[in-house]
Scaffold this active site. Structure first.
Site, PDB file in Angstrom:
ATOM      1  N   LYS A 140      17.682  -2.015   2.107  1.00  0.00           N
ATOM      2  CA  LYS A 140      16.703  -2.721   2.929  1.00  0.00           C
ATOM      3  C   LYS A 140      17.439  -3.544   3.988  1.00  0.00           C
ATOM      4  O   LYS A 140      18.300  -4.346   3.665  1.00  0.00           O
ATOM      5  CB  LYS A 140      15.834  -3.621   2.041  1.00  0.00           C
ATOM      6  CG  LYS A 140      14.516  -4.044   2.672  1.00  0.00           C
ATOM      7  CD  LYS A 140      13.584  -4.669   1.652  1.00  0.00           C
ATOM      8  CE  LYS A 140      12.216  -4.973   2.263  1.00  0.00           C
ATOM      9  NZ  LYS A 140      11.269  -5.520   1.294  1.00  0.00           N
ATOM     10  N   GLU A 180      -2.202  -5.632  -9.304  1.00  0.00           N
ATOM     11  CA  GLU A 180      -3.179  -6.722  -9.292  1.00  0.00           C
ATOM     12  C   GLU A 180      -4.171  -6.646 -10.452  1.00  0.00           C
ATOM     13  O   GLU A 180      -4.572  -7.684 -11.004  1.00  0.00           O
ATOM     14  CB  GLU A 180      -3.939  -6.733  -7.961  1.00  0.00           C
ATOM     15  CG  GLU A 180      -3.075  -7.052  -6.754  1.00  0.00           C
ATOM     16  CD  GLU A 180      -2.355  -5.838  -6.170  1.00  0.00           C
ATOM     17  OE1 GLU A 180      -1.606  -6.009  -5.190  1.00  0.00           O
ATOM     18  OE2 GLU A 180      -2.543  -4.719  -6.709  1.00  0.00           O
ATOM     19  N   ARG A 228      -8.532  -5.576  -5.185  1.00  0.00           N
ATOM     20  CA  ARG A 228      -8.208  -4.471  -6.094  1.00  0.00           C
ATOM     21  C   ARG A 228      -8.515  -4.829  -7.547  1.00  0.00           C
ATOM     22  O   ARG A 228      -8.636  -3.946  -8.388  1.00  0.00           O
ATOM     23  CB  ARG A 228      -6.723  -4.119  -5.967  1.00  0.00           C
ATOM     24  CG  ARG A 228      -6.335  -3.612  -4.604  1.00  0.00           C
ATOM     25  CD  ARG A 228      -4.869  -3.296  -4.508  1.00  0.00           C
ATOM     26  NE  ARG A 228      -4.690  -2.080  -3.724  1.00  0.00           N
ATOM     27  CZ  ARG A 228      -3.656  -1.261  -3.836  1.00  0.00           C
ATOM     28  NH1 ARG A 228      -2.702  -1.523  -4.699  1.00  0.00           N
ATOM     29  NH2 ARG A 228      -3.572  -0.182  -3.098  1.00  0.00           N
TER      30      ARG A 228
END
Length: 627
Positions: A282, A369, A397
């Site tokens: 990253k 979630e 969600r």
């Protein structure tokens, strides 16, 4: 800075005639372009720098848009946009009327599927693959997702179904050990073990050689599939995927173009579900993004040479910071408080110091979630007091779990919903639909603070209440004046009168209270209209008694950073529907209009939600004599 190779790219077909040296230089140019543009516009820097070579390889090998490349979340699609005919417009990314910071179907035929939330790419790519099979099209479907998204329940459900649904499907796992923050859980740990484990394909060749030396071994080699199955069950690093019927290839270096291209060329001929495990870094190619990948996951404008952020003015405490500070204080004070988040601890204001000090009372469940909500319900049923910090758009969600596992059982879970309201990132991230869900939930109390001090008071009250509570608040700061008087004590079902008015009363919630105060000042100064302001603060239960009493005397105007359907406007209309009143006018986001991305003040302007526009609308509705 000139980018001669990037300027040549009008479609992915242009990659197919480029030499490996040119592709390597192209990768460097794309990184320069991303750093330059994101430093000005803000956006997702580190994820896009890490996926440049992989994006080039995918478009070199596959034939989009006929072949479908589905980018999970979509925030890592900047190189993809540059390579698919949008290089000239790339400087407009995330700007109002510019390119979207995520994949968007209406923007380009190469964006075959829109994104913004994690975990959907495998399911969507499976749909494309199944559709192609039914229509007898010879197309590939490729899902590109990160290791953080792999643990999402939707991803796992899709992989469970993959073997029985699709024959021609490729999953590219972009493994950088991070989602927004460092990836959490058993599966990311398992992937990390694959990186250091022996390569399966090398082992298979070795096993074949050894079996041939055994008497009768040639017969065993002839039945190689049975041998593979036996060997895998003992030695294969990717057995988790292989046992699900998904051929595992890797791990391979995600920054070596020759290896990437060769591997993808091979796997596209497999004609069976396959997962290519790609290891990336990253922020690759940018030292400050490598050193601070979480900070540079999504960032505002910054100096491209140093990585230092550019301040837009004096620093103000944000809602997120106020939440984090109060959570720390309450966790010290109450031994039963635990914190739960879904891969967004720092974004929600939970500090590194908090995580270190309360290590056994902090739970980051990753991008999950639904699990976060049910896990919190179990914590609450077990005698703890969980505080769940999730962005409002992602909390959608978990709505069924909040209803079924928390509200029906009246369990004392506190949800702190950050980023409620309109944000710059666009429709996938606008937190403008949650109130409509929450107002329908039994046993649940819904609060919205006008400033950071009121948020802290609401957190204390939520702890005292011992029932399901949602506190929703905006991104950034309220902009409150430090000299203003403290909010009145928070009482569910009771609004707060801030100023009196004889001609009109504003009812506003959250940060919109300050918009109402500004608009009331304009009405008074320009047209001598006396407008009072009420801080609605408690959306469920709602202060029906005060609203009815005021509505009998003068018109009511509601103002909210939410769609008008199901929010404050609906609460007011429901309250007054059978009551005599002097008129009701509501301001908020239109429910059937998808709000695009861009600077929030420009989005508000287009919706007629700036104070001057609100004042003009009020004049037309209630005071035409002043026009």
């Amino acid at each position: 800075m000139e980018h001669p190779l990037t300027d040549k790219i009008k479609s992915p077909d242009d990659l197919k005639s480029m030499s490996m040296e040119e592709l390597t230089r192209l990768a460097s140019e794309i990184r320069d372009e991303i750093i330059t543009t994101v430093s000005q516009n803000g956006g997702h820097l580190a994820p896009n720098l890490g996926i440049v070579e992989l994006t080039i390889a995918l478009h070199r090998v596959f034939h989009a848009p006929e072949d479908k490349i589905v980018w999970d979340v979509g925030h890592q699609s900047y190189p993809h946009k540059i390579l698919t005919g949008r290089a000239d417009a790339f400087s407009s990314i995330r700007k109002y009327d510019g390119l979207c910071g995520f994949t968007k179907r209406g923007e380009s035929p190469y964006d075959c599927f829109g994104g913004g939330h994690a975990g959907v790419s495998i399911s969507a790519a499976m749909g494309f693959s199944a559709a192609a099979e039914i229509q007898k099209k010879h197309e590939h479907a490729v899902a590109v997702l990160g290791d953080g998204a792999l643990i999402c329940g939707i991803s796992l459900e899709a992989m469970n179904n993959l073997r029985s649904s699709c024959e021609n499907m490729i999953i590219v796992l972009n493994d950088n050990k991070m989602s927004i923050a460092r990836s959490i859980g058993a599966i990311p740990n398992y992937l990390n073990s694959l990186i250091t484990g022996k390569n399966y394909n090398r082992f298979k060749a070795f096993a074949k050689m050894m079996v041939q030396k055994i008497p009768g071994g040639e017969n065993l080699v002839g039945n190689i599939q049975q041998l593979e199955s036996s060997a895998k069950s003992l030695f294969v690093p990717g057995i988790f995927f292989e046992e699900m019927g998904i051929r595992y290839i890797g791990p391979i270096n995600g920054h070596q173009l020759p290896e990437l291209i060769e591997t993808l060329e091979r796997v596209k001929e497999f004609h069976r579900p396959v997962l290519v495990h790609v290891i990336t870094e990253k922020g690759h190619g940018c030292e400050y993004a490598i050193q601070s990948p979480e900070e540079f996951h999504g960032i505002g404008s910054f100096n491209p040479l140093t990585g230092k952020t550019i301040s837009s003015g004096p620093a103000r405490e944000t809602f997120s910071q106020a939440f984090g500070k109060k959570l720390f204080e309450m966790t010290e004070k109450h031994p039963d408080i635990v914190a739960v988040t879904a891969a967004m601890a720092s974004g929600c204001g939970i500090s590194h110091e908090y995580i270190q000090k309360f290590r056994n009372r902090f739970f980051d469940v990753g991008i999950a979630e639904e699990h976060a909500a049910v896990f919190a319900s179990g914590l609450a049923a077990g005698g703890m007091r969980p505080v769940v910090a999730i962005y409002a758009t992602f909390l959608q969600r978990a709505m069924d779990c909040i209803f079924h596992d928390i509200c029906l059982q009246n369990l004392p879970v506190i949800f702190c919903a950050d980023r409620a309201g309109i944000v710059e990132d666009g429709p996938t991230h606008h937190g403008i639909y949650d109130v409509a869900f929450f107002r329908a939930m039994p046993n649940l109390i819904l609060l919205e603070p006008r400033n950071e001090r009121e948020l802290e008071m609401m957190m204390e009250e939520a702890y005292r209440l011992k029932c399901p509570v949602v506190i929703r608040y905006a991104k950034g700061s309220s902009g409150m004046d430090e000299s203003e008087k403290p909010p009145e004590p928070v009482v569910p079902g009771k609004a707060e009168i801030l100023t009196e008015g004889s001609d009109l009363i504003f009812w506003a919630c959250g940060r919109e209270v300050y918009q109402a105060l500004h608009t009331a000042h304009l009405l008074q100064e320009k047209w001598n209209i006396s407008a009072g302001v009420v801080n609605a603060r408690s959306l469920k239960p709602f202060d029906c008694q005060l609203l009815r009493a005021q509505a009998e005397k003068c018109p009511i105007v509601t103002l909210e950073d939410h769609v008008k359907t199901g929010g404050l406007a609906s609460a007011a209309a429901e309250t007054l529907v059978h009551t005599h009143h002097r008129g009701l006018l509501s301001f908020g986001w239109e429910p059937d209009r998808i709000i695009p991305h861009g600077a929030v003040n420009l989005l508000r302007r287009d919706a007629g939600l700036l104070p001057e526009q609100i004042a003009e609308s009020i004049l037309r509705e209630f005071f035409p004599e002043h026009i």
